[in-house]
Design a protein around this motif. Structure first.
Motif, PDB file in Angstrom:
ATOM      1  N   UNK A 132       0.832  -1.201   0.000  1.00 28.16           N
ATOM      2  CA  UNK A 132       0.000   0.000   0.000  1.00 28.16           C
ATOM      3  C   UNK A 132       0.872   1.259   0.000  1.00 28.16           C
ATOM      4  N   UNK A 133       1.963   1.210   0.758  1.00 23.88           N
ATOM      5  CA  UNK A 133       2.882   2.352   0.793  1.00 23.88           C
ATOM      6  C   UNK A 133       3.457   2.613  -0.594  1.00 23.88           C
ATOM      7  N   UNK A 134       3.897   1.555  -1.258  1.00 19.30           N
ATOM      8  CA  UNK A 134       4.497   1.722  -2.579  1.00 19.30           C
ATOM      9  C   UNK A 134       3.492   2.265  -3.594  1.00 19.30           C
ATOM     10  N   UNK A 135       2.249   1.822  -3.505  1.00 17.90           N
ATOM     11  CA  UNK A 135       1.216   2.333  -4.408  1.00 17.90           C
ATOM     12  C   UNK A 135       0.955   3.818  -4.144  1.00 17.90           C
ATOM     13  N   UNK A 136       0.868   4.196  -2.875  1.00 15.19           N
ATOM     14  CA  UNK A 136       0.656   5.605  -2.520  1.00 15.19           C
ATOM     15  C   UNK A 136       1.874   6.441  -2.912  1.00 15.19           C
ATOM     16  N   UNK A 137       3.059   5.884  -2.713  1.00 15.23           N
ATOM     17  CA  UNK A 137       4.294   6.592  -3.052  1.00 15.23           C
ATOM     18  C   UNK A 137       4.393   6.823  -4.561  1.00 15.23           C
ATOM     19  N   UNK A 138       3.987   5.841  -5.355  1.00 14.11           N
ATOM     20  CA  UNK A 138       4.017   6.004  -6.814  1.00 14.11           C
ATOM     21  C   UNK A 138       3.122   7.151  -7.261  1.00 14.11           C
ATOM     22  N   UNK A 139       1.958   7.268  -6.645  1.00 16.90           N
ATOM     23  CA  UNK A 139       1.041   8.356  -7.000  1.00 16.90           C
ATOM     24  C   UNK A 139       1.659   9.700  -6.624  1.00 16.90           C
ATOM     25  N   UNK A 140       2.182   9.816  -5.395  1.00 11.01           N
ATOM     26  CA  UNK A 140       2.774  11.074  -4.938  1.00 11.01           C
ATOM     27  C   UNK A 140       4.019  11.426  -5.750  1.00 11.01           C
ATOM     28  N   UNK A 141       4.861  10.445  -5.991  1.00 16.17           N
ATOM     29  CA  UNK A 141       6.083  10.683  -6.745  1.00 16.17           C
ATOM     30  C   UNK A 141       5.782  11.047  -8.191  1.00 16.17           C
TER      31      UNK A 141
END
Length: 163
Positions: A132-141
Protein backbone atom coordinates in the motif's frame (compact mmCIF):
# COMPACT_ATOMS: atom_id res chain seq x y z
CA UNK A 1 24.17 21.93 -26.84
CA UNK A 2 21.05 21.80 -24.65
CA UNK A 3 21.40 22.82 -21.02
CA UNK A 4 18.98 21.75 -18.35
CA UNK A 5 17.02 24.75 -17.07
CA UNK A 6 17.55 23.60 -13.49
CA UNK A 7 21.29 24.03 -13.97
CA UNK A 8 20.70 27.68 -14.82
CA UNK A 9 18.78 28.21 -11.60
CA UNK A 10 21.57 26.60 -9.59
CA UNK A 11 24.15 28.77 -11.36
CA UNK A 12 22.06 31.86 -10.57
CA UNK A 13 22.55 31.25 -6.87
CA UNK A 14 26.30 30.83 -7.23
CA UNK A 15 26.62 34.17 -9.01
CA UNK A 16 28.42 35.35 -12.09
CA UNK A 17 27.07 34.89 -15.58
CA UNK A 18 26.49 31.93 -17.83
CA UNK A 19 27.31 32.13 -21.52
CA UNK A 20 24.52 30.78 -23.68
CA UNK A 21 25.92 29.35 -26.93
CA UNK A 22 24.20 30.52 -30.08
CA UNK A 23 24.80 28.91 -33.43
CA UNK A 24 26.28 30.94 -36.26
CA UNK A 25 27.57 33.87 -34.25
CA UNK A 26 31.10 34.72 -33.25
CA UNK A 27 30.04 36.21 -29.94
CA UNK A 28 27.87 34.59 -27.33
CA UNK A 29 24.98 36.16 -25.55
CA UNK A 30 25.24 36.31 -21.78
CA UNK A 31 22.47 35.27 -19.44
CA UNK A 32 22.65 37.03 -16.13
CA UNK A 33 21.16 36.03 -12.81
CA UNK A 34 18.46 38.65 -13.43
CA UNK A 35 17.39 36.85 -16.63
CA UNK A 36 17.05 33.56 -14.81
CA UNK A 37 15.28 35.15 -11.84
CA UNK A 38 12.87 36.91 -14.19
CA UNK A 39 12.07 33.66 -15.99
CA UNK A 40 11.42 31.92 -12.66
CA UNK A 41 9.24 34.81 -11.52
CA UNK A 42 7.13 34.59 -14.68
CA UNK A 43 6.34 30.90 -14.28
CA UNK A 44 2.58 30.52 -13.91
CA UNK A 45 2.23 27.28 -11.96
CA UNK A 46 3.22 27.84 -8.29
CA UNK A 47 3.68 24.13 -7.54
CA UNK A 48 5.90 23.66 -10.58
CA UNK A 49 7.89 26.76 -9.61
CA UNK A 50 8.42 25.51 -6.04
CA UNK A 51 9.34 22.04 -7.28
CA UNK A 52 11.90 23.38 -9.74
CA UNK A 53 13.44 25.68 -7.15
CA UNK A 54 13.61 22.94 -4.52
CA UNK A 55 15.32 20.50 -6.89
CA UNK A 56 17.69 23.08 -8.39
CA UNK A 57 18.74 24.53 -5.05
CA UNK A 58 18.70 21.23 -3.15
CA UNK A 59 16.26 22.62 -0.58
CA UNK A 60 16.11 21.32 2.93
CA UNK A 61 13.92 21.67 6.01
CA UNK A 62 11.21 24.33 5.77
CA UNK A 63 11.43 24.59 1.98
CA UNK A 64 10.64 20.89 1.63
CA UNK A 65 7.68 21.26 3.97
CA UNK A 66 6.40 24.20 1.91
CA UNK A 67 6.67 22.18 -1.27
CA UNK A 68 4.80 19.31 0.36
CA UNK A 69 2.06 21.65 1.49
CA UNK A 70 1.78 23.17 -1.97
CA UNK A 71 1.62 19.79 -3.73
CA UNK A 72 -0.77 18.17 -1.25
CA UNK A 73 -3.97 19.20 -3.05
CA UNK A 74 -2.75 17.74 -6.34
CA UNK A 75 -1.71 14.47 -4.73
CA UNK A 76 -5.02 14.13 -2.87
CA UNK A 77 -6.81 14.74 -6.16
CA UNK A 78 -4.81 11.89 -7.72
CA UNK A 79 -5.82 9.58 -4.86
CA UNK A 80 -9.46 10.49 -5.41
CA UNK A 81 -9.15 9.83 -9.16
CA UNK A 82 -7.77 6.37 -8.42
CA UNK A 83 -11.14 5.59 -6.82
CA UNK A 84 -11.56 2.07 -5.44
CA UNK A 85 -8.02 1.10 -6.43
CA UNK A 86 -6.51 3.87 -4.32
CA UNK A 87 -4.19 2.72 -1.56
CA UNK A 88 -5.56 5.40 0.78
CA UNK A 89 -9.13 6.53 1.39
CA UNK A 90 -9.41 10.28 1.73
CA UNK A 91 -12.53 10.13 3.91
CA UNK A 92 -10.43 8.60 6.71
CA UNK A 93 -8.42 11.08 8.84
CA UNK A 94 -5.71 8.47 9.45
CA UNK A 95 -5.29 7.89 5.71
CA UNK A 96 -5.13 11.64 5.04
CA UNK A 97 -2.33 11.85 7.60
CA UNK A 98 -0.57 8.91 5.96
CA UNK A 99 -0.94 10.63 2.58
CA UNK A 100 0.89 13.66 3.98
CA UNK A 101 3.70 11.48 5.33
CA UNK A 102 4.04 9.58 2.04
CA UNK A 103 4.10 12.91 0.17
CA UNK A 104 6.89 14.20 2.42
CA UNK A 105 8.87 11.02 1.67
CA UNK A 106 8.34 11.58 -2.06
CA UNK A 107 9.38 15.24 -1.80
CA UNK A 108 12.53 14.34 0.13
CA UNK A 109 13.43 11.58 -2.34
CA UNK A 110 12.91 13.92 -5.30
CA UNK A 111 15.28 16.54 -3.91
CA UNK A 112 17.75 14.21 -2.17
CA UNK A 113 17.72 10.90 -4.12
CA UNK A 114 20.99 9.79 -2.56
CA UNK A 115 19.44 9.88 0.94
CA UNK A 116 16.54 7.60 0.05
CA UNK A 117 15.28 5.19 2.72
CA UNK A 118 14.32 1.63 1.98
CA UNK A 119 10.63 1.17 1.20
CA UNK A 120 10.25 -1.30 4.06
CA UNK A 121 11.64 1.20 6.56
CA UNK A 122 9.53 4.05 5.15
CA UNK A 123 6.35 1.94 5.20
CA UNK A 124 6.99 1.01 8.81
CA UNK A 125 7.47 4.68 9.75
CA UNK A 126 4.13 5.57 8.15
CA UNK A 127 2.46 2.47 9.67
CA UNK A 128 1.32 1.02 6.37
CA UNK A 129 1.80 -2.25 4.59
CA UNK A 130 4.65 -2.13 2.12
CA UNK A 131 2.44 -2.75 -0.94
CA UNK A 132 0.00 0.00 0.00
CA UNK A 133 2.88 2.35 0.79
CA UNK A 134 4.50 1.72 -2.58
CA UNK A 135 1.22 2.33 -4.41
CA UNK A 136 0.66 5.60 -2.52
CA UNK A 137 4.29 6.59 -3.05
CA UNK A 138 4.02 6.00 -6.81
CA UNK A 139 1.04 8.36 -7.00
CA UNK A 140 2.77 11.07 -4.94
CA UNK A 141 6.08 10.68 -6.75
CA UNK A 142 4.43 10.71 -10.16
CA UNK A 143 2.58 13.91 -9.32
CA UNK A 144 5.82 15.58 -8.20
CA UNK A 145 7.70 14.35 -11.26
CA UNK A 146 4.96 15.81 -13.47
CA UNK A 147 5.19 19.15 -11.62
CA UNK A 148 8.97 19.12 -12.10
CA UNK A 149 8.66 18.43 -15.82
CA UNK A 150 5.99 21.12 -16.17
CA UNK A 151 8.29 23.54 -14.36
CA UNK A 152 11.18 22.69 -16.67
CA UNK A 153 9.03 23.29 -19.73
CA UNK A 154 7.63 26.58 -18.38
CA UNK A 155 11.09 27.80 -17.43
CA UNK A 156 12.54 26.85 -20.81
CA UNK A 157 9.67 28.61 -22.59
CA UNK A 158 10.04 31.76 -20.49
CA UNK A 159 13.81 31.98 -20.75
CA UNK A 160 14.49 30.79 -24.29
CA UNK A 161 11.15 31.11 -26.06
CA UNK A 162 10.34 34.70 -25.32
CA UNK A 163 6.78 33.68 -24.46
Amino acid sequence: MQRDPLELIARMVVGGSYRMPTEGRATTMQLSAADVAGAVGMMRDPVAKQTVMAVALRADGPQLLQLGRAALRRVLRQYLRAGGGAPLQMDSPADRWRARLVLQDAVHDLVWPEKRRSSREAARAVKMRKGAYLAAYRIASGTLQQALEDGRMQFRARLFGGA
